[in-house]
Scaffold this motif. Structure first.
Motif, PDB file in Angstrom:
ATOM      1  N   ARG A 248       0.844  -1.204   0.000  1.00 52.08           N
ATOM      2  CA  ARG A 248       0.000   0.000   0.000  1.00 52.08           C
ATOM      3  C   ARG A 248       0.874   1.247   0.000  1.00 52.08           C
ATOM      4  O   ARG A 248       1.952   1.274   0.572  1.00 52.08           O
ATOM      5  N   ASN A 249       0.381   2.276  -0.617  1.00 54.74           N
ATOM      6  CA  ASN A 249       1.071   3.554  -0.676  1.00 54.74           C
ATOM      7  C   ASN A 249       0.450   4.508   0.340  1.00 54.74           C
ATOM      8  O   ASN A 249      -0.745   4.734   0.322  1.00 54.74           O
ATOM      9  N   ASP A 250       1.279   5.047   1.227  1.00 57.71           N
ATOM     10  CA  ASP A 250       0.768   6.078   2.133  1.00 57.71           C
ATOM     11  C   ASP A 250       1.090   7.441   1.529  1.00 57.71           C
ATOM     12  O   ASP A 250       1.431   7.548   0.365  1.00 57.71           O
ATOM     13  N   SER A 251       1.005   8.473   2.299  1.00 55.06           N
ATOM     14  CA  SER A 251       1.178   9.823   1.758  1.00 55.06           C
ATOM     15  C   SER A 251       2.588  10.107   1.235  1.00 55.06           C
ATOM     16  O   SER A 251       2.768  11.002   0.435  1.00 55.06           O
ATOM     17  N   HIS A 252       3.593   9.330   1.674  1.00 54.17           N
ATOM     18  CA  HIS A 252       4.973   9.575   1.244  1.00 54.17           C
ATOM     19  C   HIS A 252       5.479   8.513   0.281  1.00 54.17           C
ATOM     20  O   HIS A 252       6.634   8.536  -0.097  1.00 54.17           O
ATOM     21  N   GLY A 253       4.659   7.552  -0.113  1.00 52.31           N
ATOM     22  CA  GLY A 253       5.074   6.494  -1.020  1.00 52.31           C
ATOM     23  C   GLY A 253       5.675   5.325  -0.262  1.00 52.31           C
ATOM     24  O   GLY A 253       6.082   5.455   0.892  1.00 52.31           O
ATOM     25  N   PRO A 254       5.729   4.156  -0.896  1.00 50.20           N
ATOM     26  CA  PRO A 254       6.280   2.972  -0.226  1.00 50.20           C
ATOM     27  C   PRO A 254       7.790   3.069  -0.089  1.00 50.20           C
ATOM     28  O   PRO A 254       8.472   3.606  -0.955  1.00 50.20           O
ATOM     29  N   MET A 255       8.306   2.545   0.994  1.00 51.83           N
ATOM     30  CA  MET A 255       9.749   2.489   1.219  1.00 51.83           C
ATOM     31  C   MET A 255      10.300   1.225   0.559  1.00 51.83           C
ATOM     32  O   MET A 255       9.605   0.208   0.476  1.00 51.83           O
ATOM     33  N   PHE A 256      11.545   1.278   0.101  1.00 53.77           N
ATOM     34  CA  PHE A 256      12.171   0.131  -0.553  1.00 53.77           C
ATOM     35  C   PHE A 256      12.082  -1.114   0.327  1.00 53.77           C
ATOM     36  O   PHE A 256      11.774  -2.197  -0.158  1.00 53.77           O
ATOM     37  N   LYS A 257      12.318  -0.956   1.630  1.00 56.56           N
ATOM     38  CA  LYS A 257      12.300  -2.101   2.543  1.00 56.56           C
ATOM     39  C   LYS A 257      10.918  -2.739   2.629  1.00 56.56           C
ATOM     40  O   LYS A 257      10.800  -3.890   3.008  1.00 56.56           O
ATOM     41  N   ASN A 258       9.867  -2.010   2.258  1.00 62.73           N
ATOM     42  CA  ASN A 258       8.514  -2.564   2.281  1.00 62.73           C
ATOM     43  C   ASN A 258       8.101  -3.166   0.941  1.00 62.73           C
ATOM     44  O   ASN A 258       7.063  -3.804   0.855  1.00 62.73           O
ATOM     45  N   VAL A 259       8.910  -2.942  -0.090  1.00 61.59           N
ATOM     46  CA  VAL A 259       8.572  -3.421  -1.426  1.00 61.59           C
ATOM     47  C   VAL A 259       9.129  -4.817  -1.677  1.00 61.59           C
ATOM     48  O   VAL A 259       8.510  -5.618  -2.360  1.00 61.59           O
ATOM     49  N   ILE A 260      10.284  -5.124  -1.119  1.00 63.70           N
ATOM     50  CA  ILE A 260      10.883  -6.441  -1.332  1.00 63.70           C
ATOM     51  C   ILE A 260      10.803  -7.262  -0.052  1.00 63.70           C
ATOM     52  O   ILE A 260      10.811  -6.720   1.055  1.00 63.70           O
ATOM     53  N   PRO A 261      10.723  -8.581  -0.180  1.00 65.35           N
ATOM     54  CA  PRO A 261      10.674  -9.451   1.000  1.00 65.35           C
ATOM     55  C   PRO A 261      11.985  -9.412   1.794  1.00 65.35           C
ATOM     56  O   PRO A 261      13.053  -9.090   1.253  1.00 65.35           O
ATOM     57  N   ASP A 262      11.910  -9.765   3.067  1.00 64.30           N
ATOM     58  CA  ASP A 262      13.093  -9.754   3.935  1.00 64.30           C
ATOM     59  C   ASP A 262      14.205 -10.642   3.408  1.00 64.30           C
ATOM     60  O   ASP A 262      15.384 -10.271   3.471  1.00 64.30           O
ATOM     61  N   ASP A 263      13.872 -11.818   2.889  1.00 64.99           N
ATOM     62  CA  ASP A 263      14.921 -12.714   2.386  1.00 64.99           C
ATOM     63  C   ASP A 263      15.621 -12.143   1.160  1.00 64.99           C
ATOM     64  O   ASP A 263      16.826 -12.328   0.970  1.00 64.99           O
ATOM     65  N   GLU A 264      14.900 -11.397   0.340  1.00 62.71           N
ATOM     66  CA  GLU A 264      15.512 -10.745  -0.822  1.00 62.71           C
ATOM     67  C   GLU A 264      16.440  -9.617  -0.364  1.00 62.71           C
ATOM     68  O   GLU A 264      17.528  -9.434  -0.908  1.00 62.71           O
ATOM     69  N   PHE A 265      16.020  -8.859   0.641  1.00 64.76           N
ATOM     70  CA  PHE A 265      16.876  -7.801   1.182  1.00 64.76           C
ATOM     71  C   PHE A 265      18.151  -8.401   1.770  1.00 64.76           C
ATOM     72  O   PHE A 265      19.247  -7.864   1.575  1.00 64.76           O
ATOM     73  N   ALA A 266      18.028  -9.541   2.448  1.00 64.60           N
ATOM     74  CA  ALA A 266      19.206 -10.223   2.997  1.00 64.60           C
ATOM     75  C   ALA A 266      20.145 -10.663   1.878  1.00 64.60           C
ATOM     76  O   ALA A 266      21.369 -10.573   2.020  1.00 64.60           O
ATOM     77  N   SER A 267      19.587 -11.105   0.754  1.00 64.48           N
ATOM     78  CA  SER A 267      20.422 -11.488  -0.395  1.00 64.48           C
ATOM     79  C   SER A 267      21.190 -10.290  -0.946  1.00 64.48           C
ATOM     80  O   SER A 267      22.355 -10.408  -1.312  1.00 64.48           O
ATOM     81  N   ILE A 268      20.528  -9.143  -1.006  1.00 64.37           N
ATOM     82  CA  ILE A 268      21.198  -7.926  -1.474  1.00 64.37           C
ATOM     83  C   ILE A 268      22.339  -7.563  -0.530  1.00 64.37           C
ATOM     84  O   ILE A 268      23.441  -7.231  -0.964  1.00 64.37           O
ATOM     85  N   MET A 269      22.089  -7.633   0.758  1.00 67.21           N
ATOM     86  CA  MET A 269      23.124  -7.293   1.737  1.00 67.21           C
ATOM     87  C   MET A 269      24.295  -8.258   1.683  1.00 67.21           C
ATOM     88  O   MET A 269      25.424  -7.888   2.001  1.00 67.21           O
TER      89      MET A 269
END
Length: 56
Positions: free
Chosen positions: A3-24
């Motif tokens: 969902r988009n709030d008044s400031h737009g979605p944050m990157f951390k909310n767009v990708i799953p946690d396991d995908e973020f861990a892969s990037i890191m």
């Protein structure tokens, strides 16, 4: 779906946690490309955004 709030979605909310861990865990200068499709409440596509994340 994110969902988009008044400031737009944050990157951390767009990708799953396991995908973020892969990037890191990527090595320096490795990259991964994504396609983000923005949709309306009826799930009709409004915009397609392609971007690449490069680990520095």
């Amino acid at each position: 779906m994110v969902r988009n709030d008044s400031h737009g979605p944050m990157f951390k909310n767009v990708i799953p946690d396991d995908e973020f861990a892969s990037i890191m865990a990527m090595k320096s200068n490795e990259s991964v490309s994504y396609t983000l499709i923005l949709v309306n409440v009826y799930k009709k596509s409004l915009q397609k955004v392609e971007f690449t994340v490069i680990k520095k």
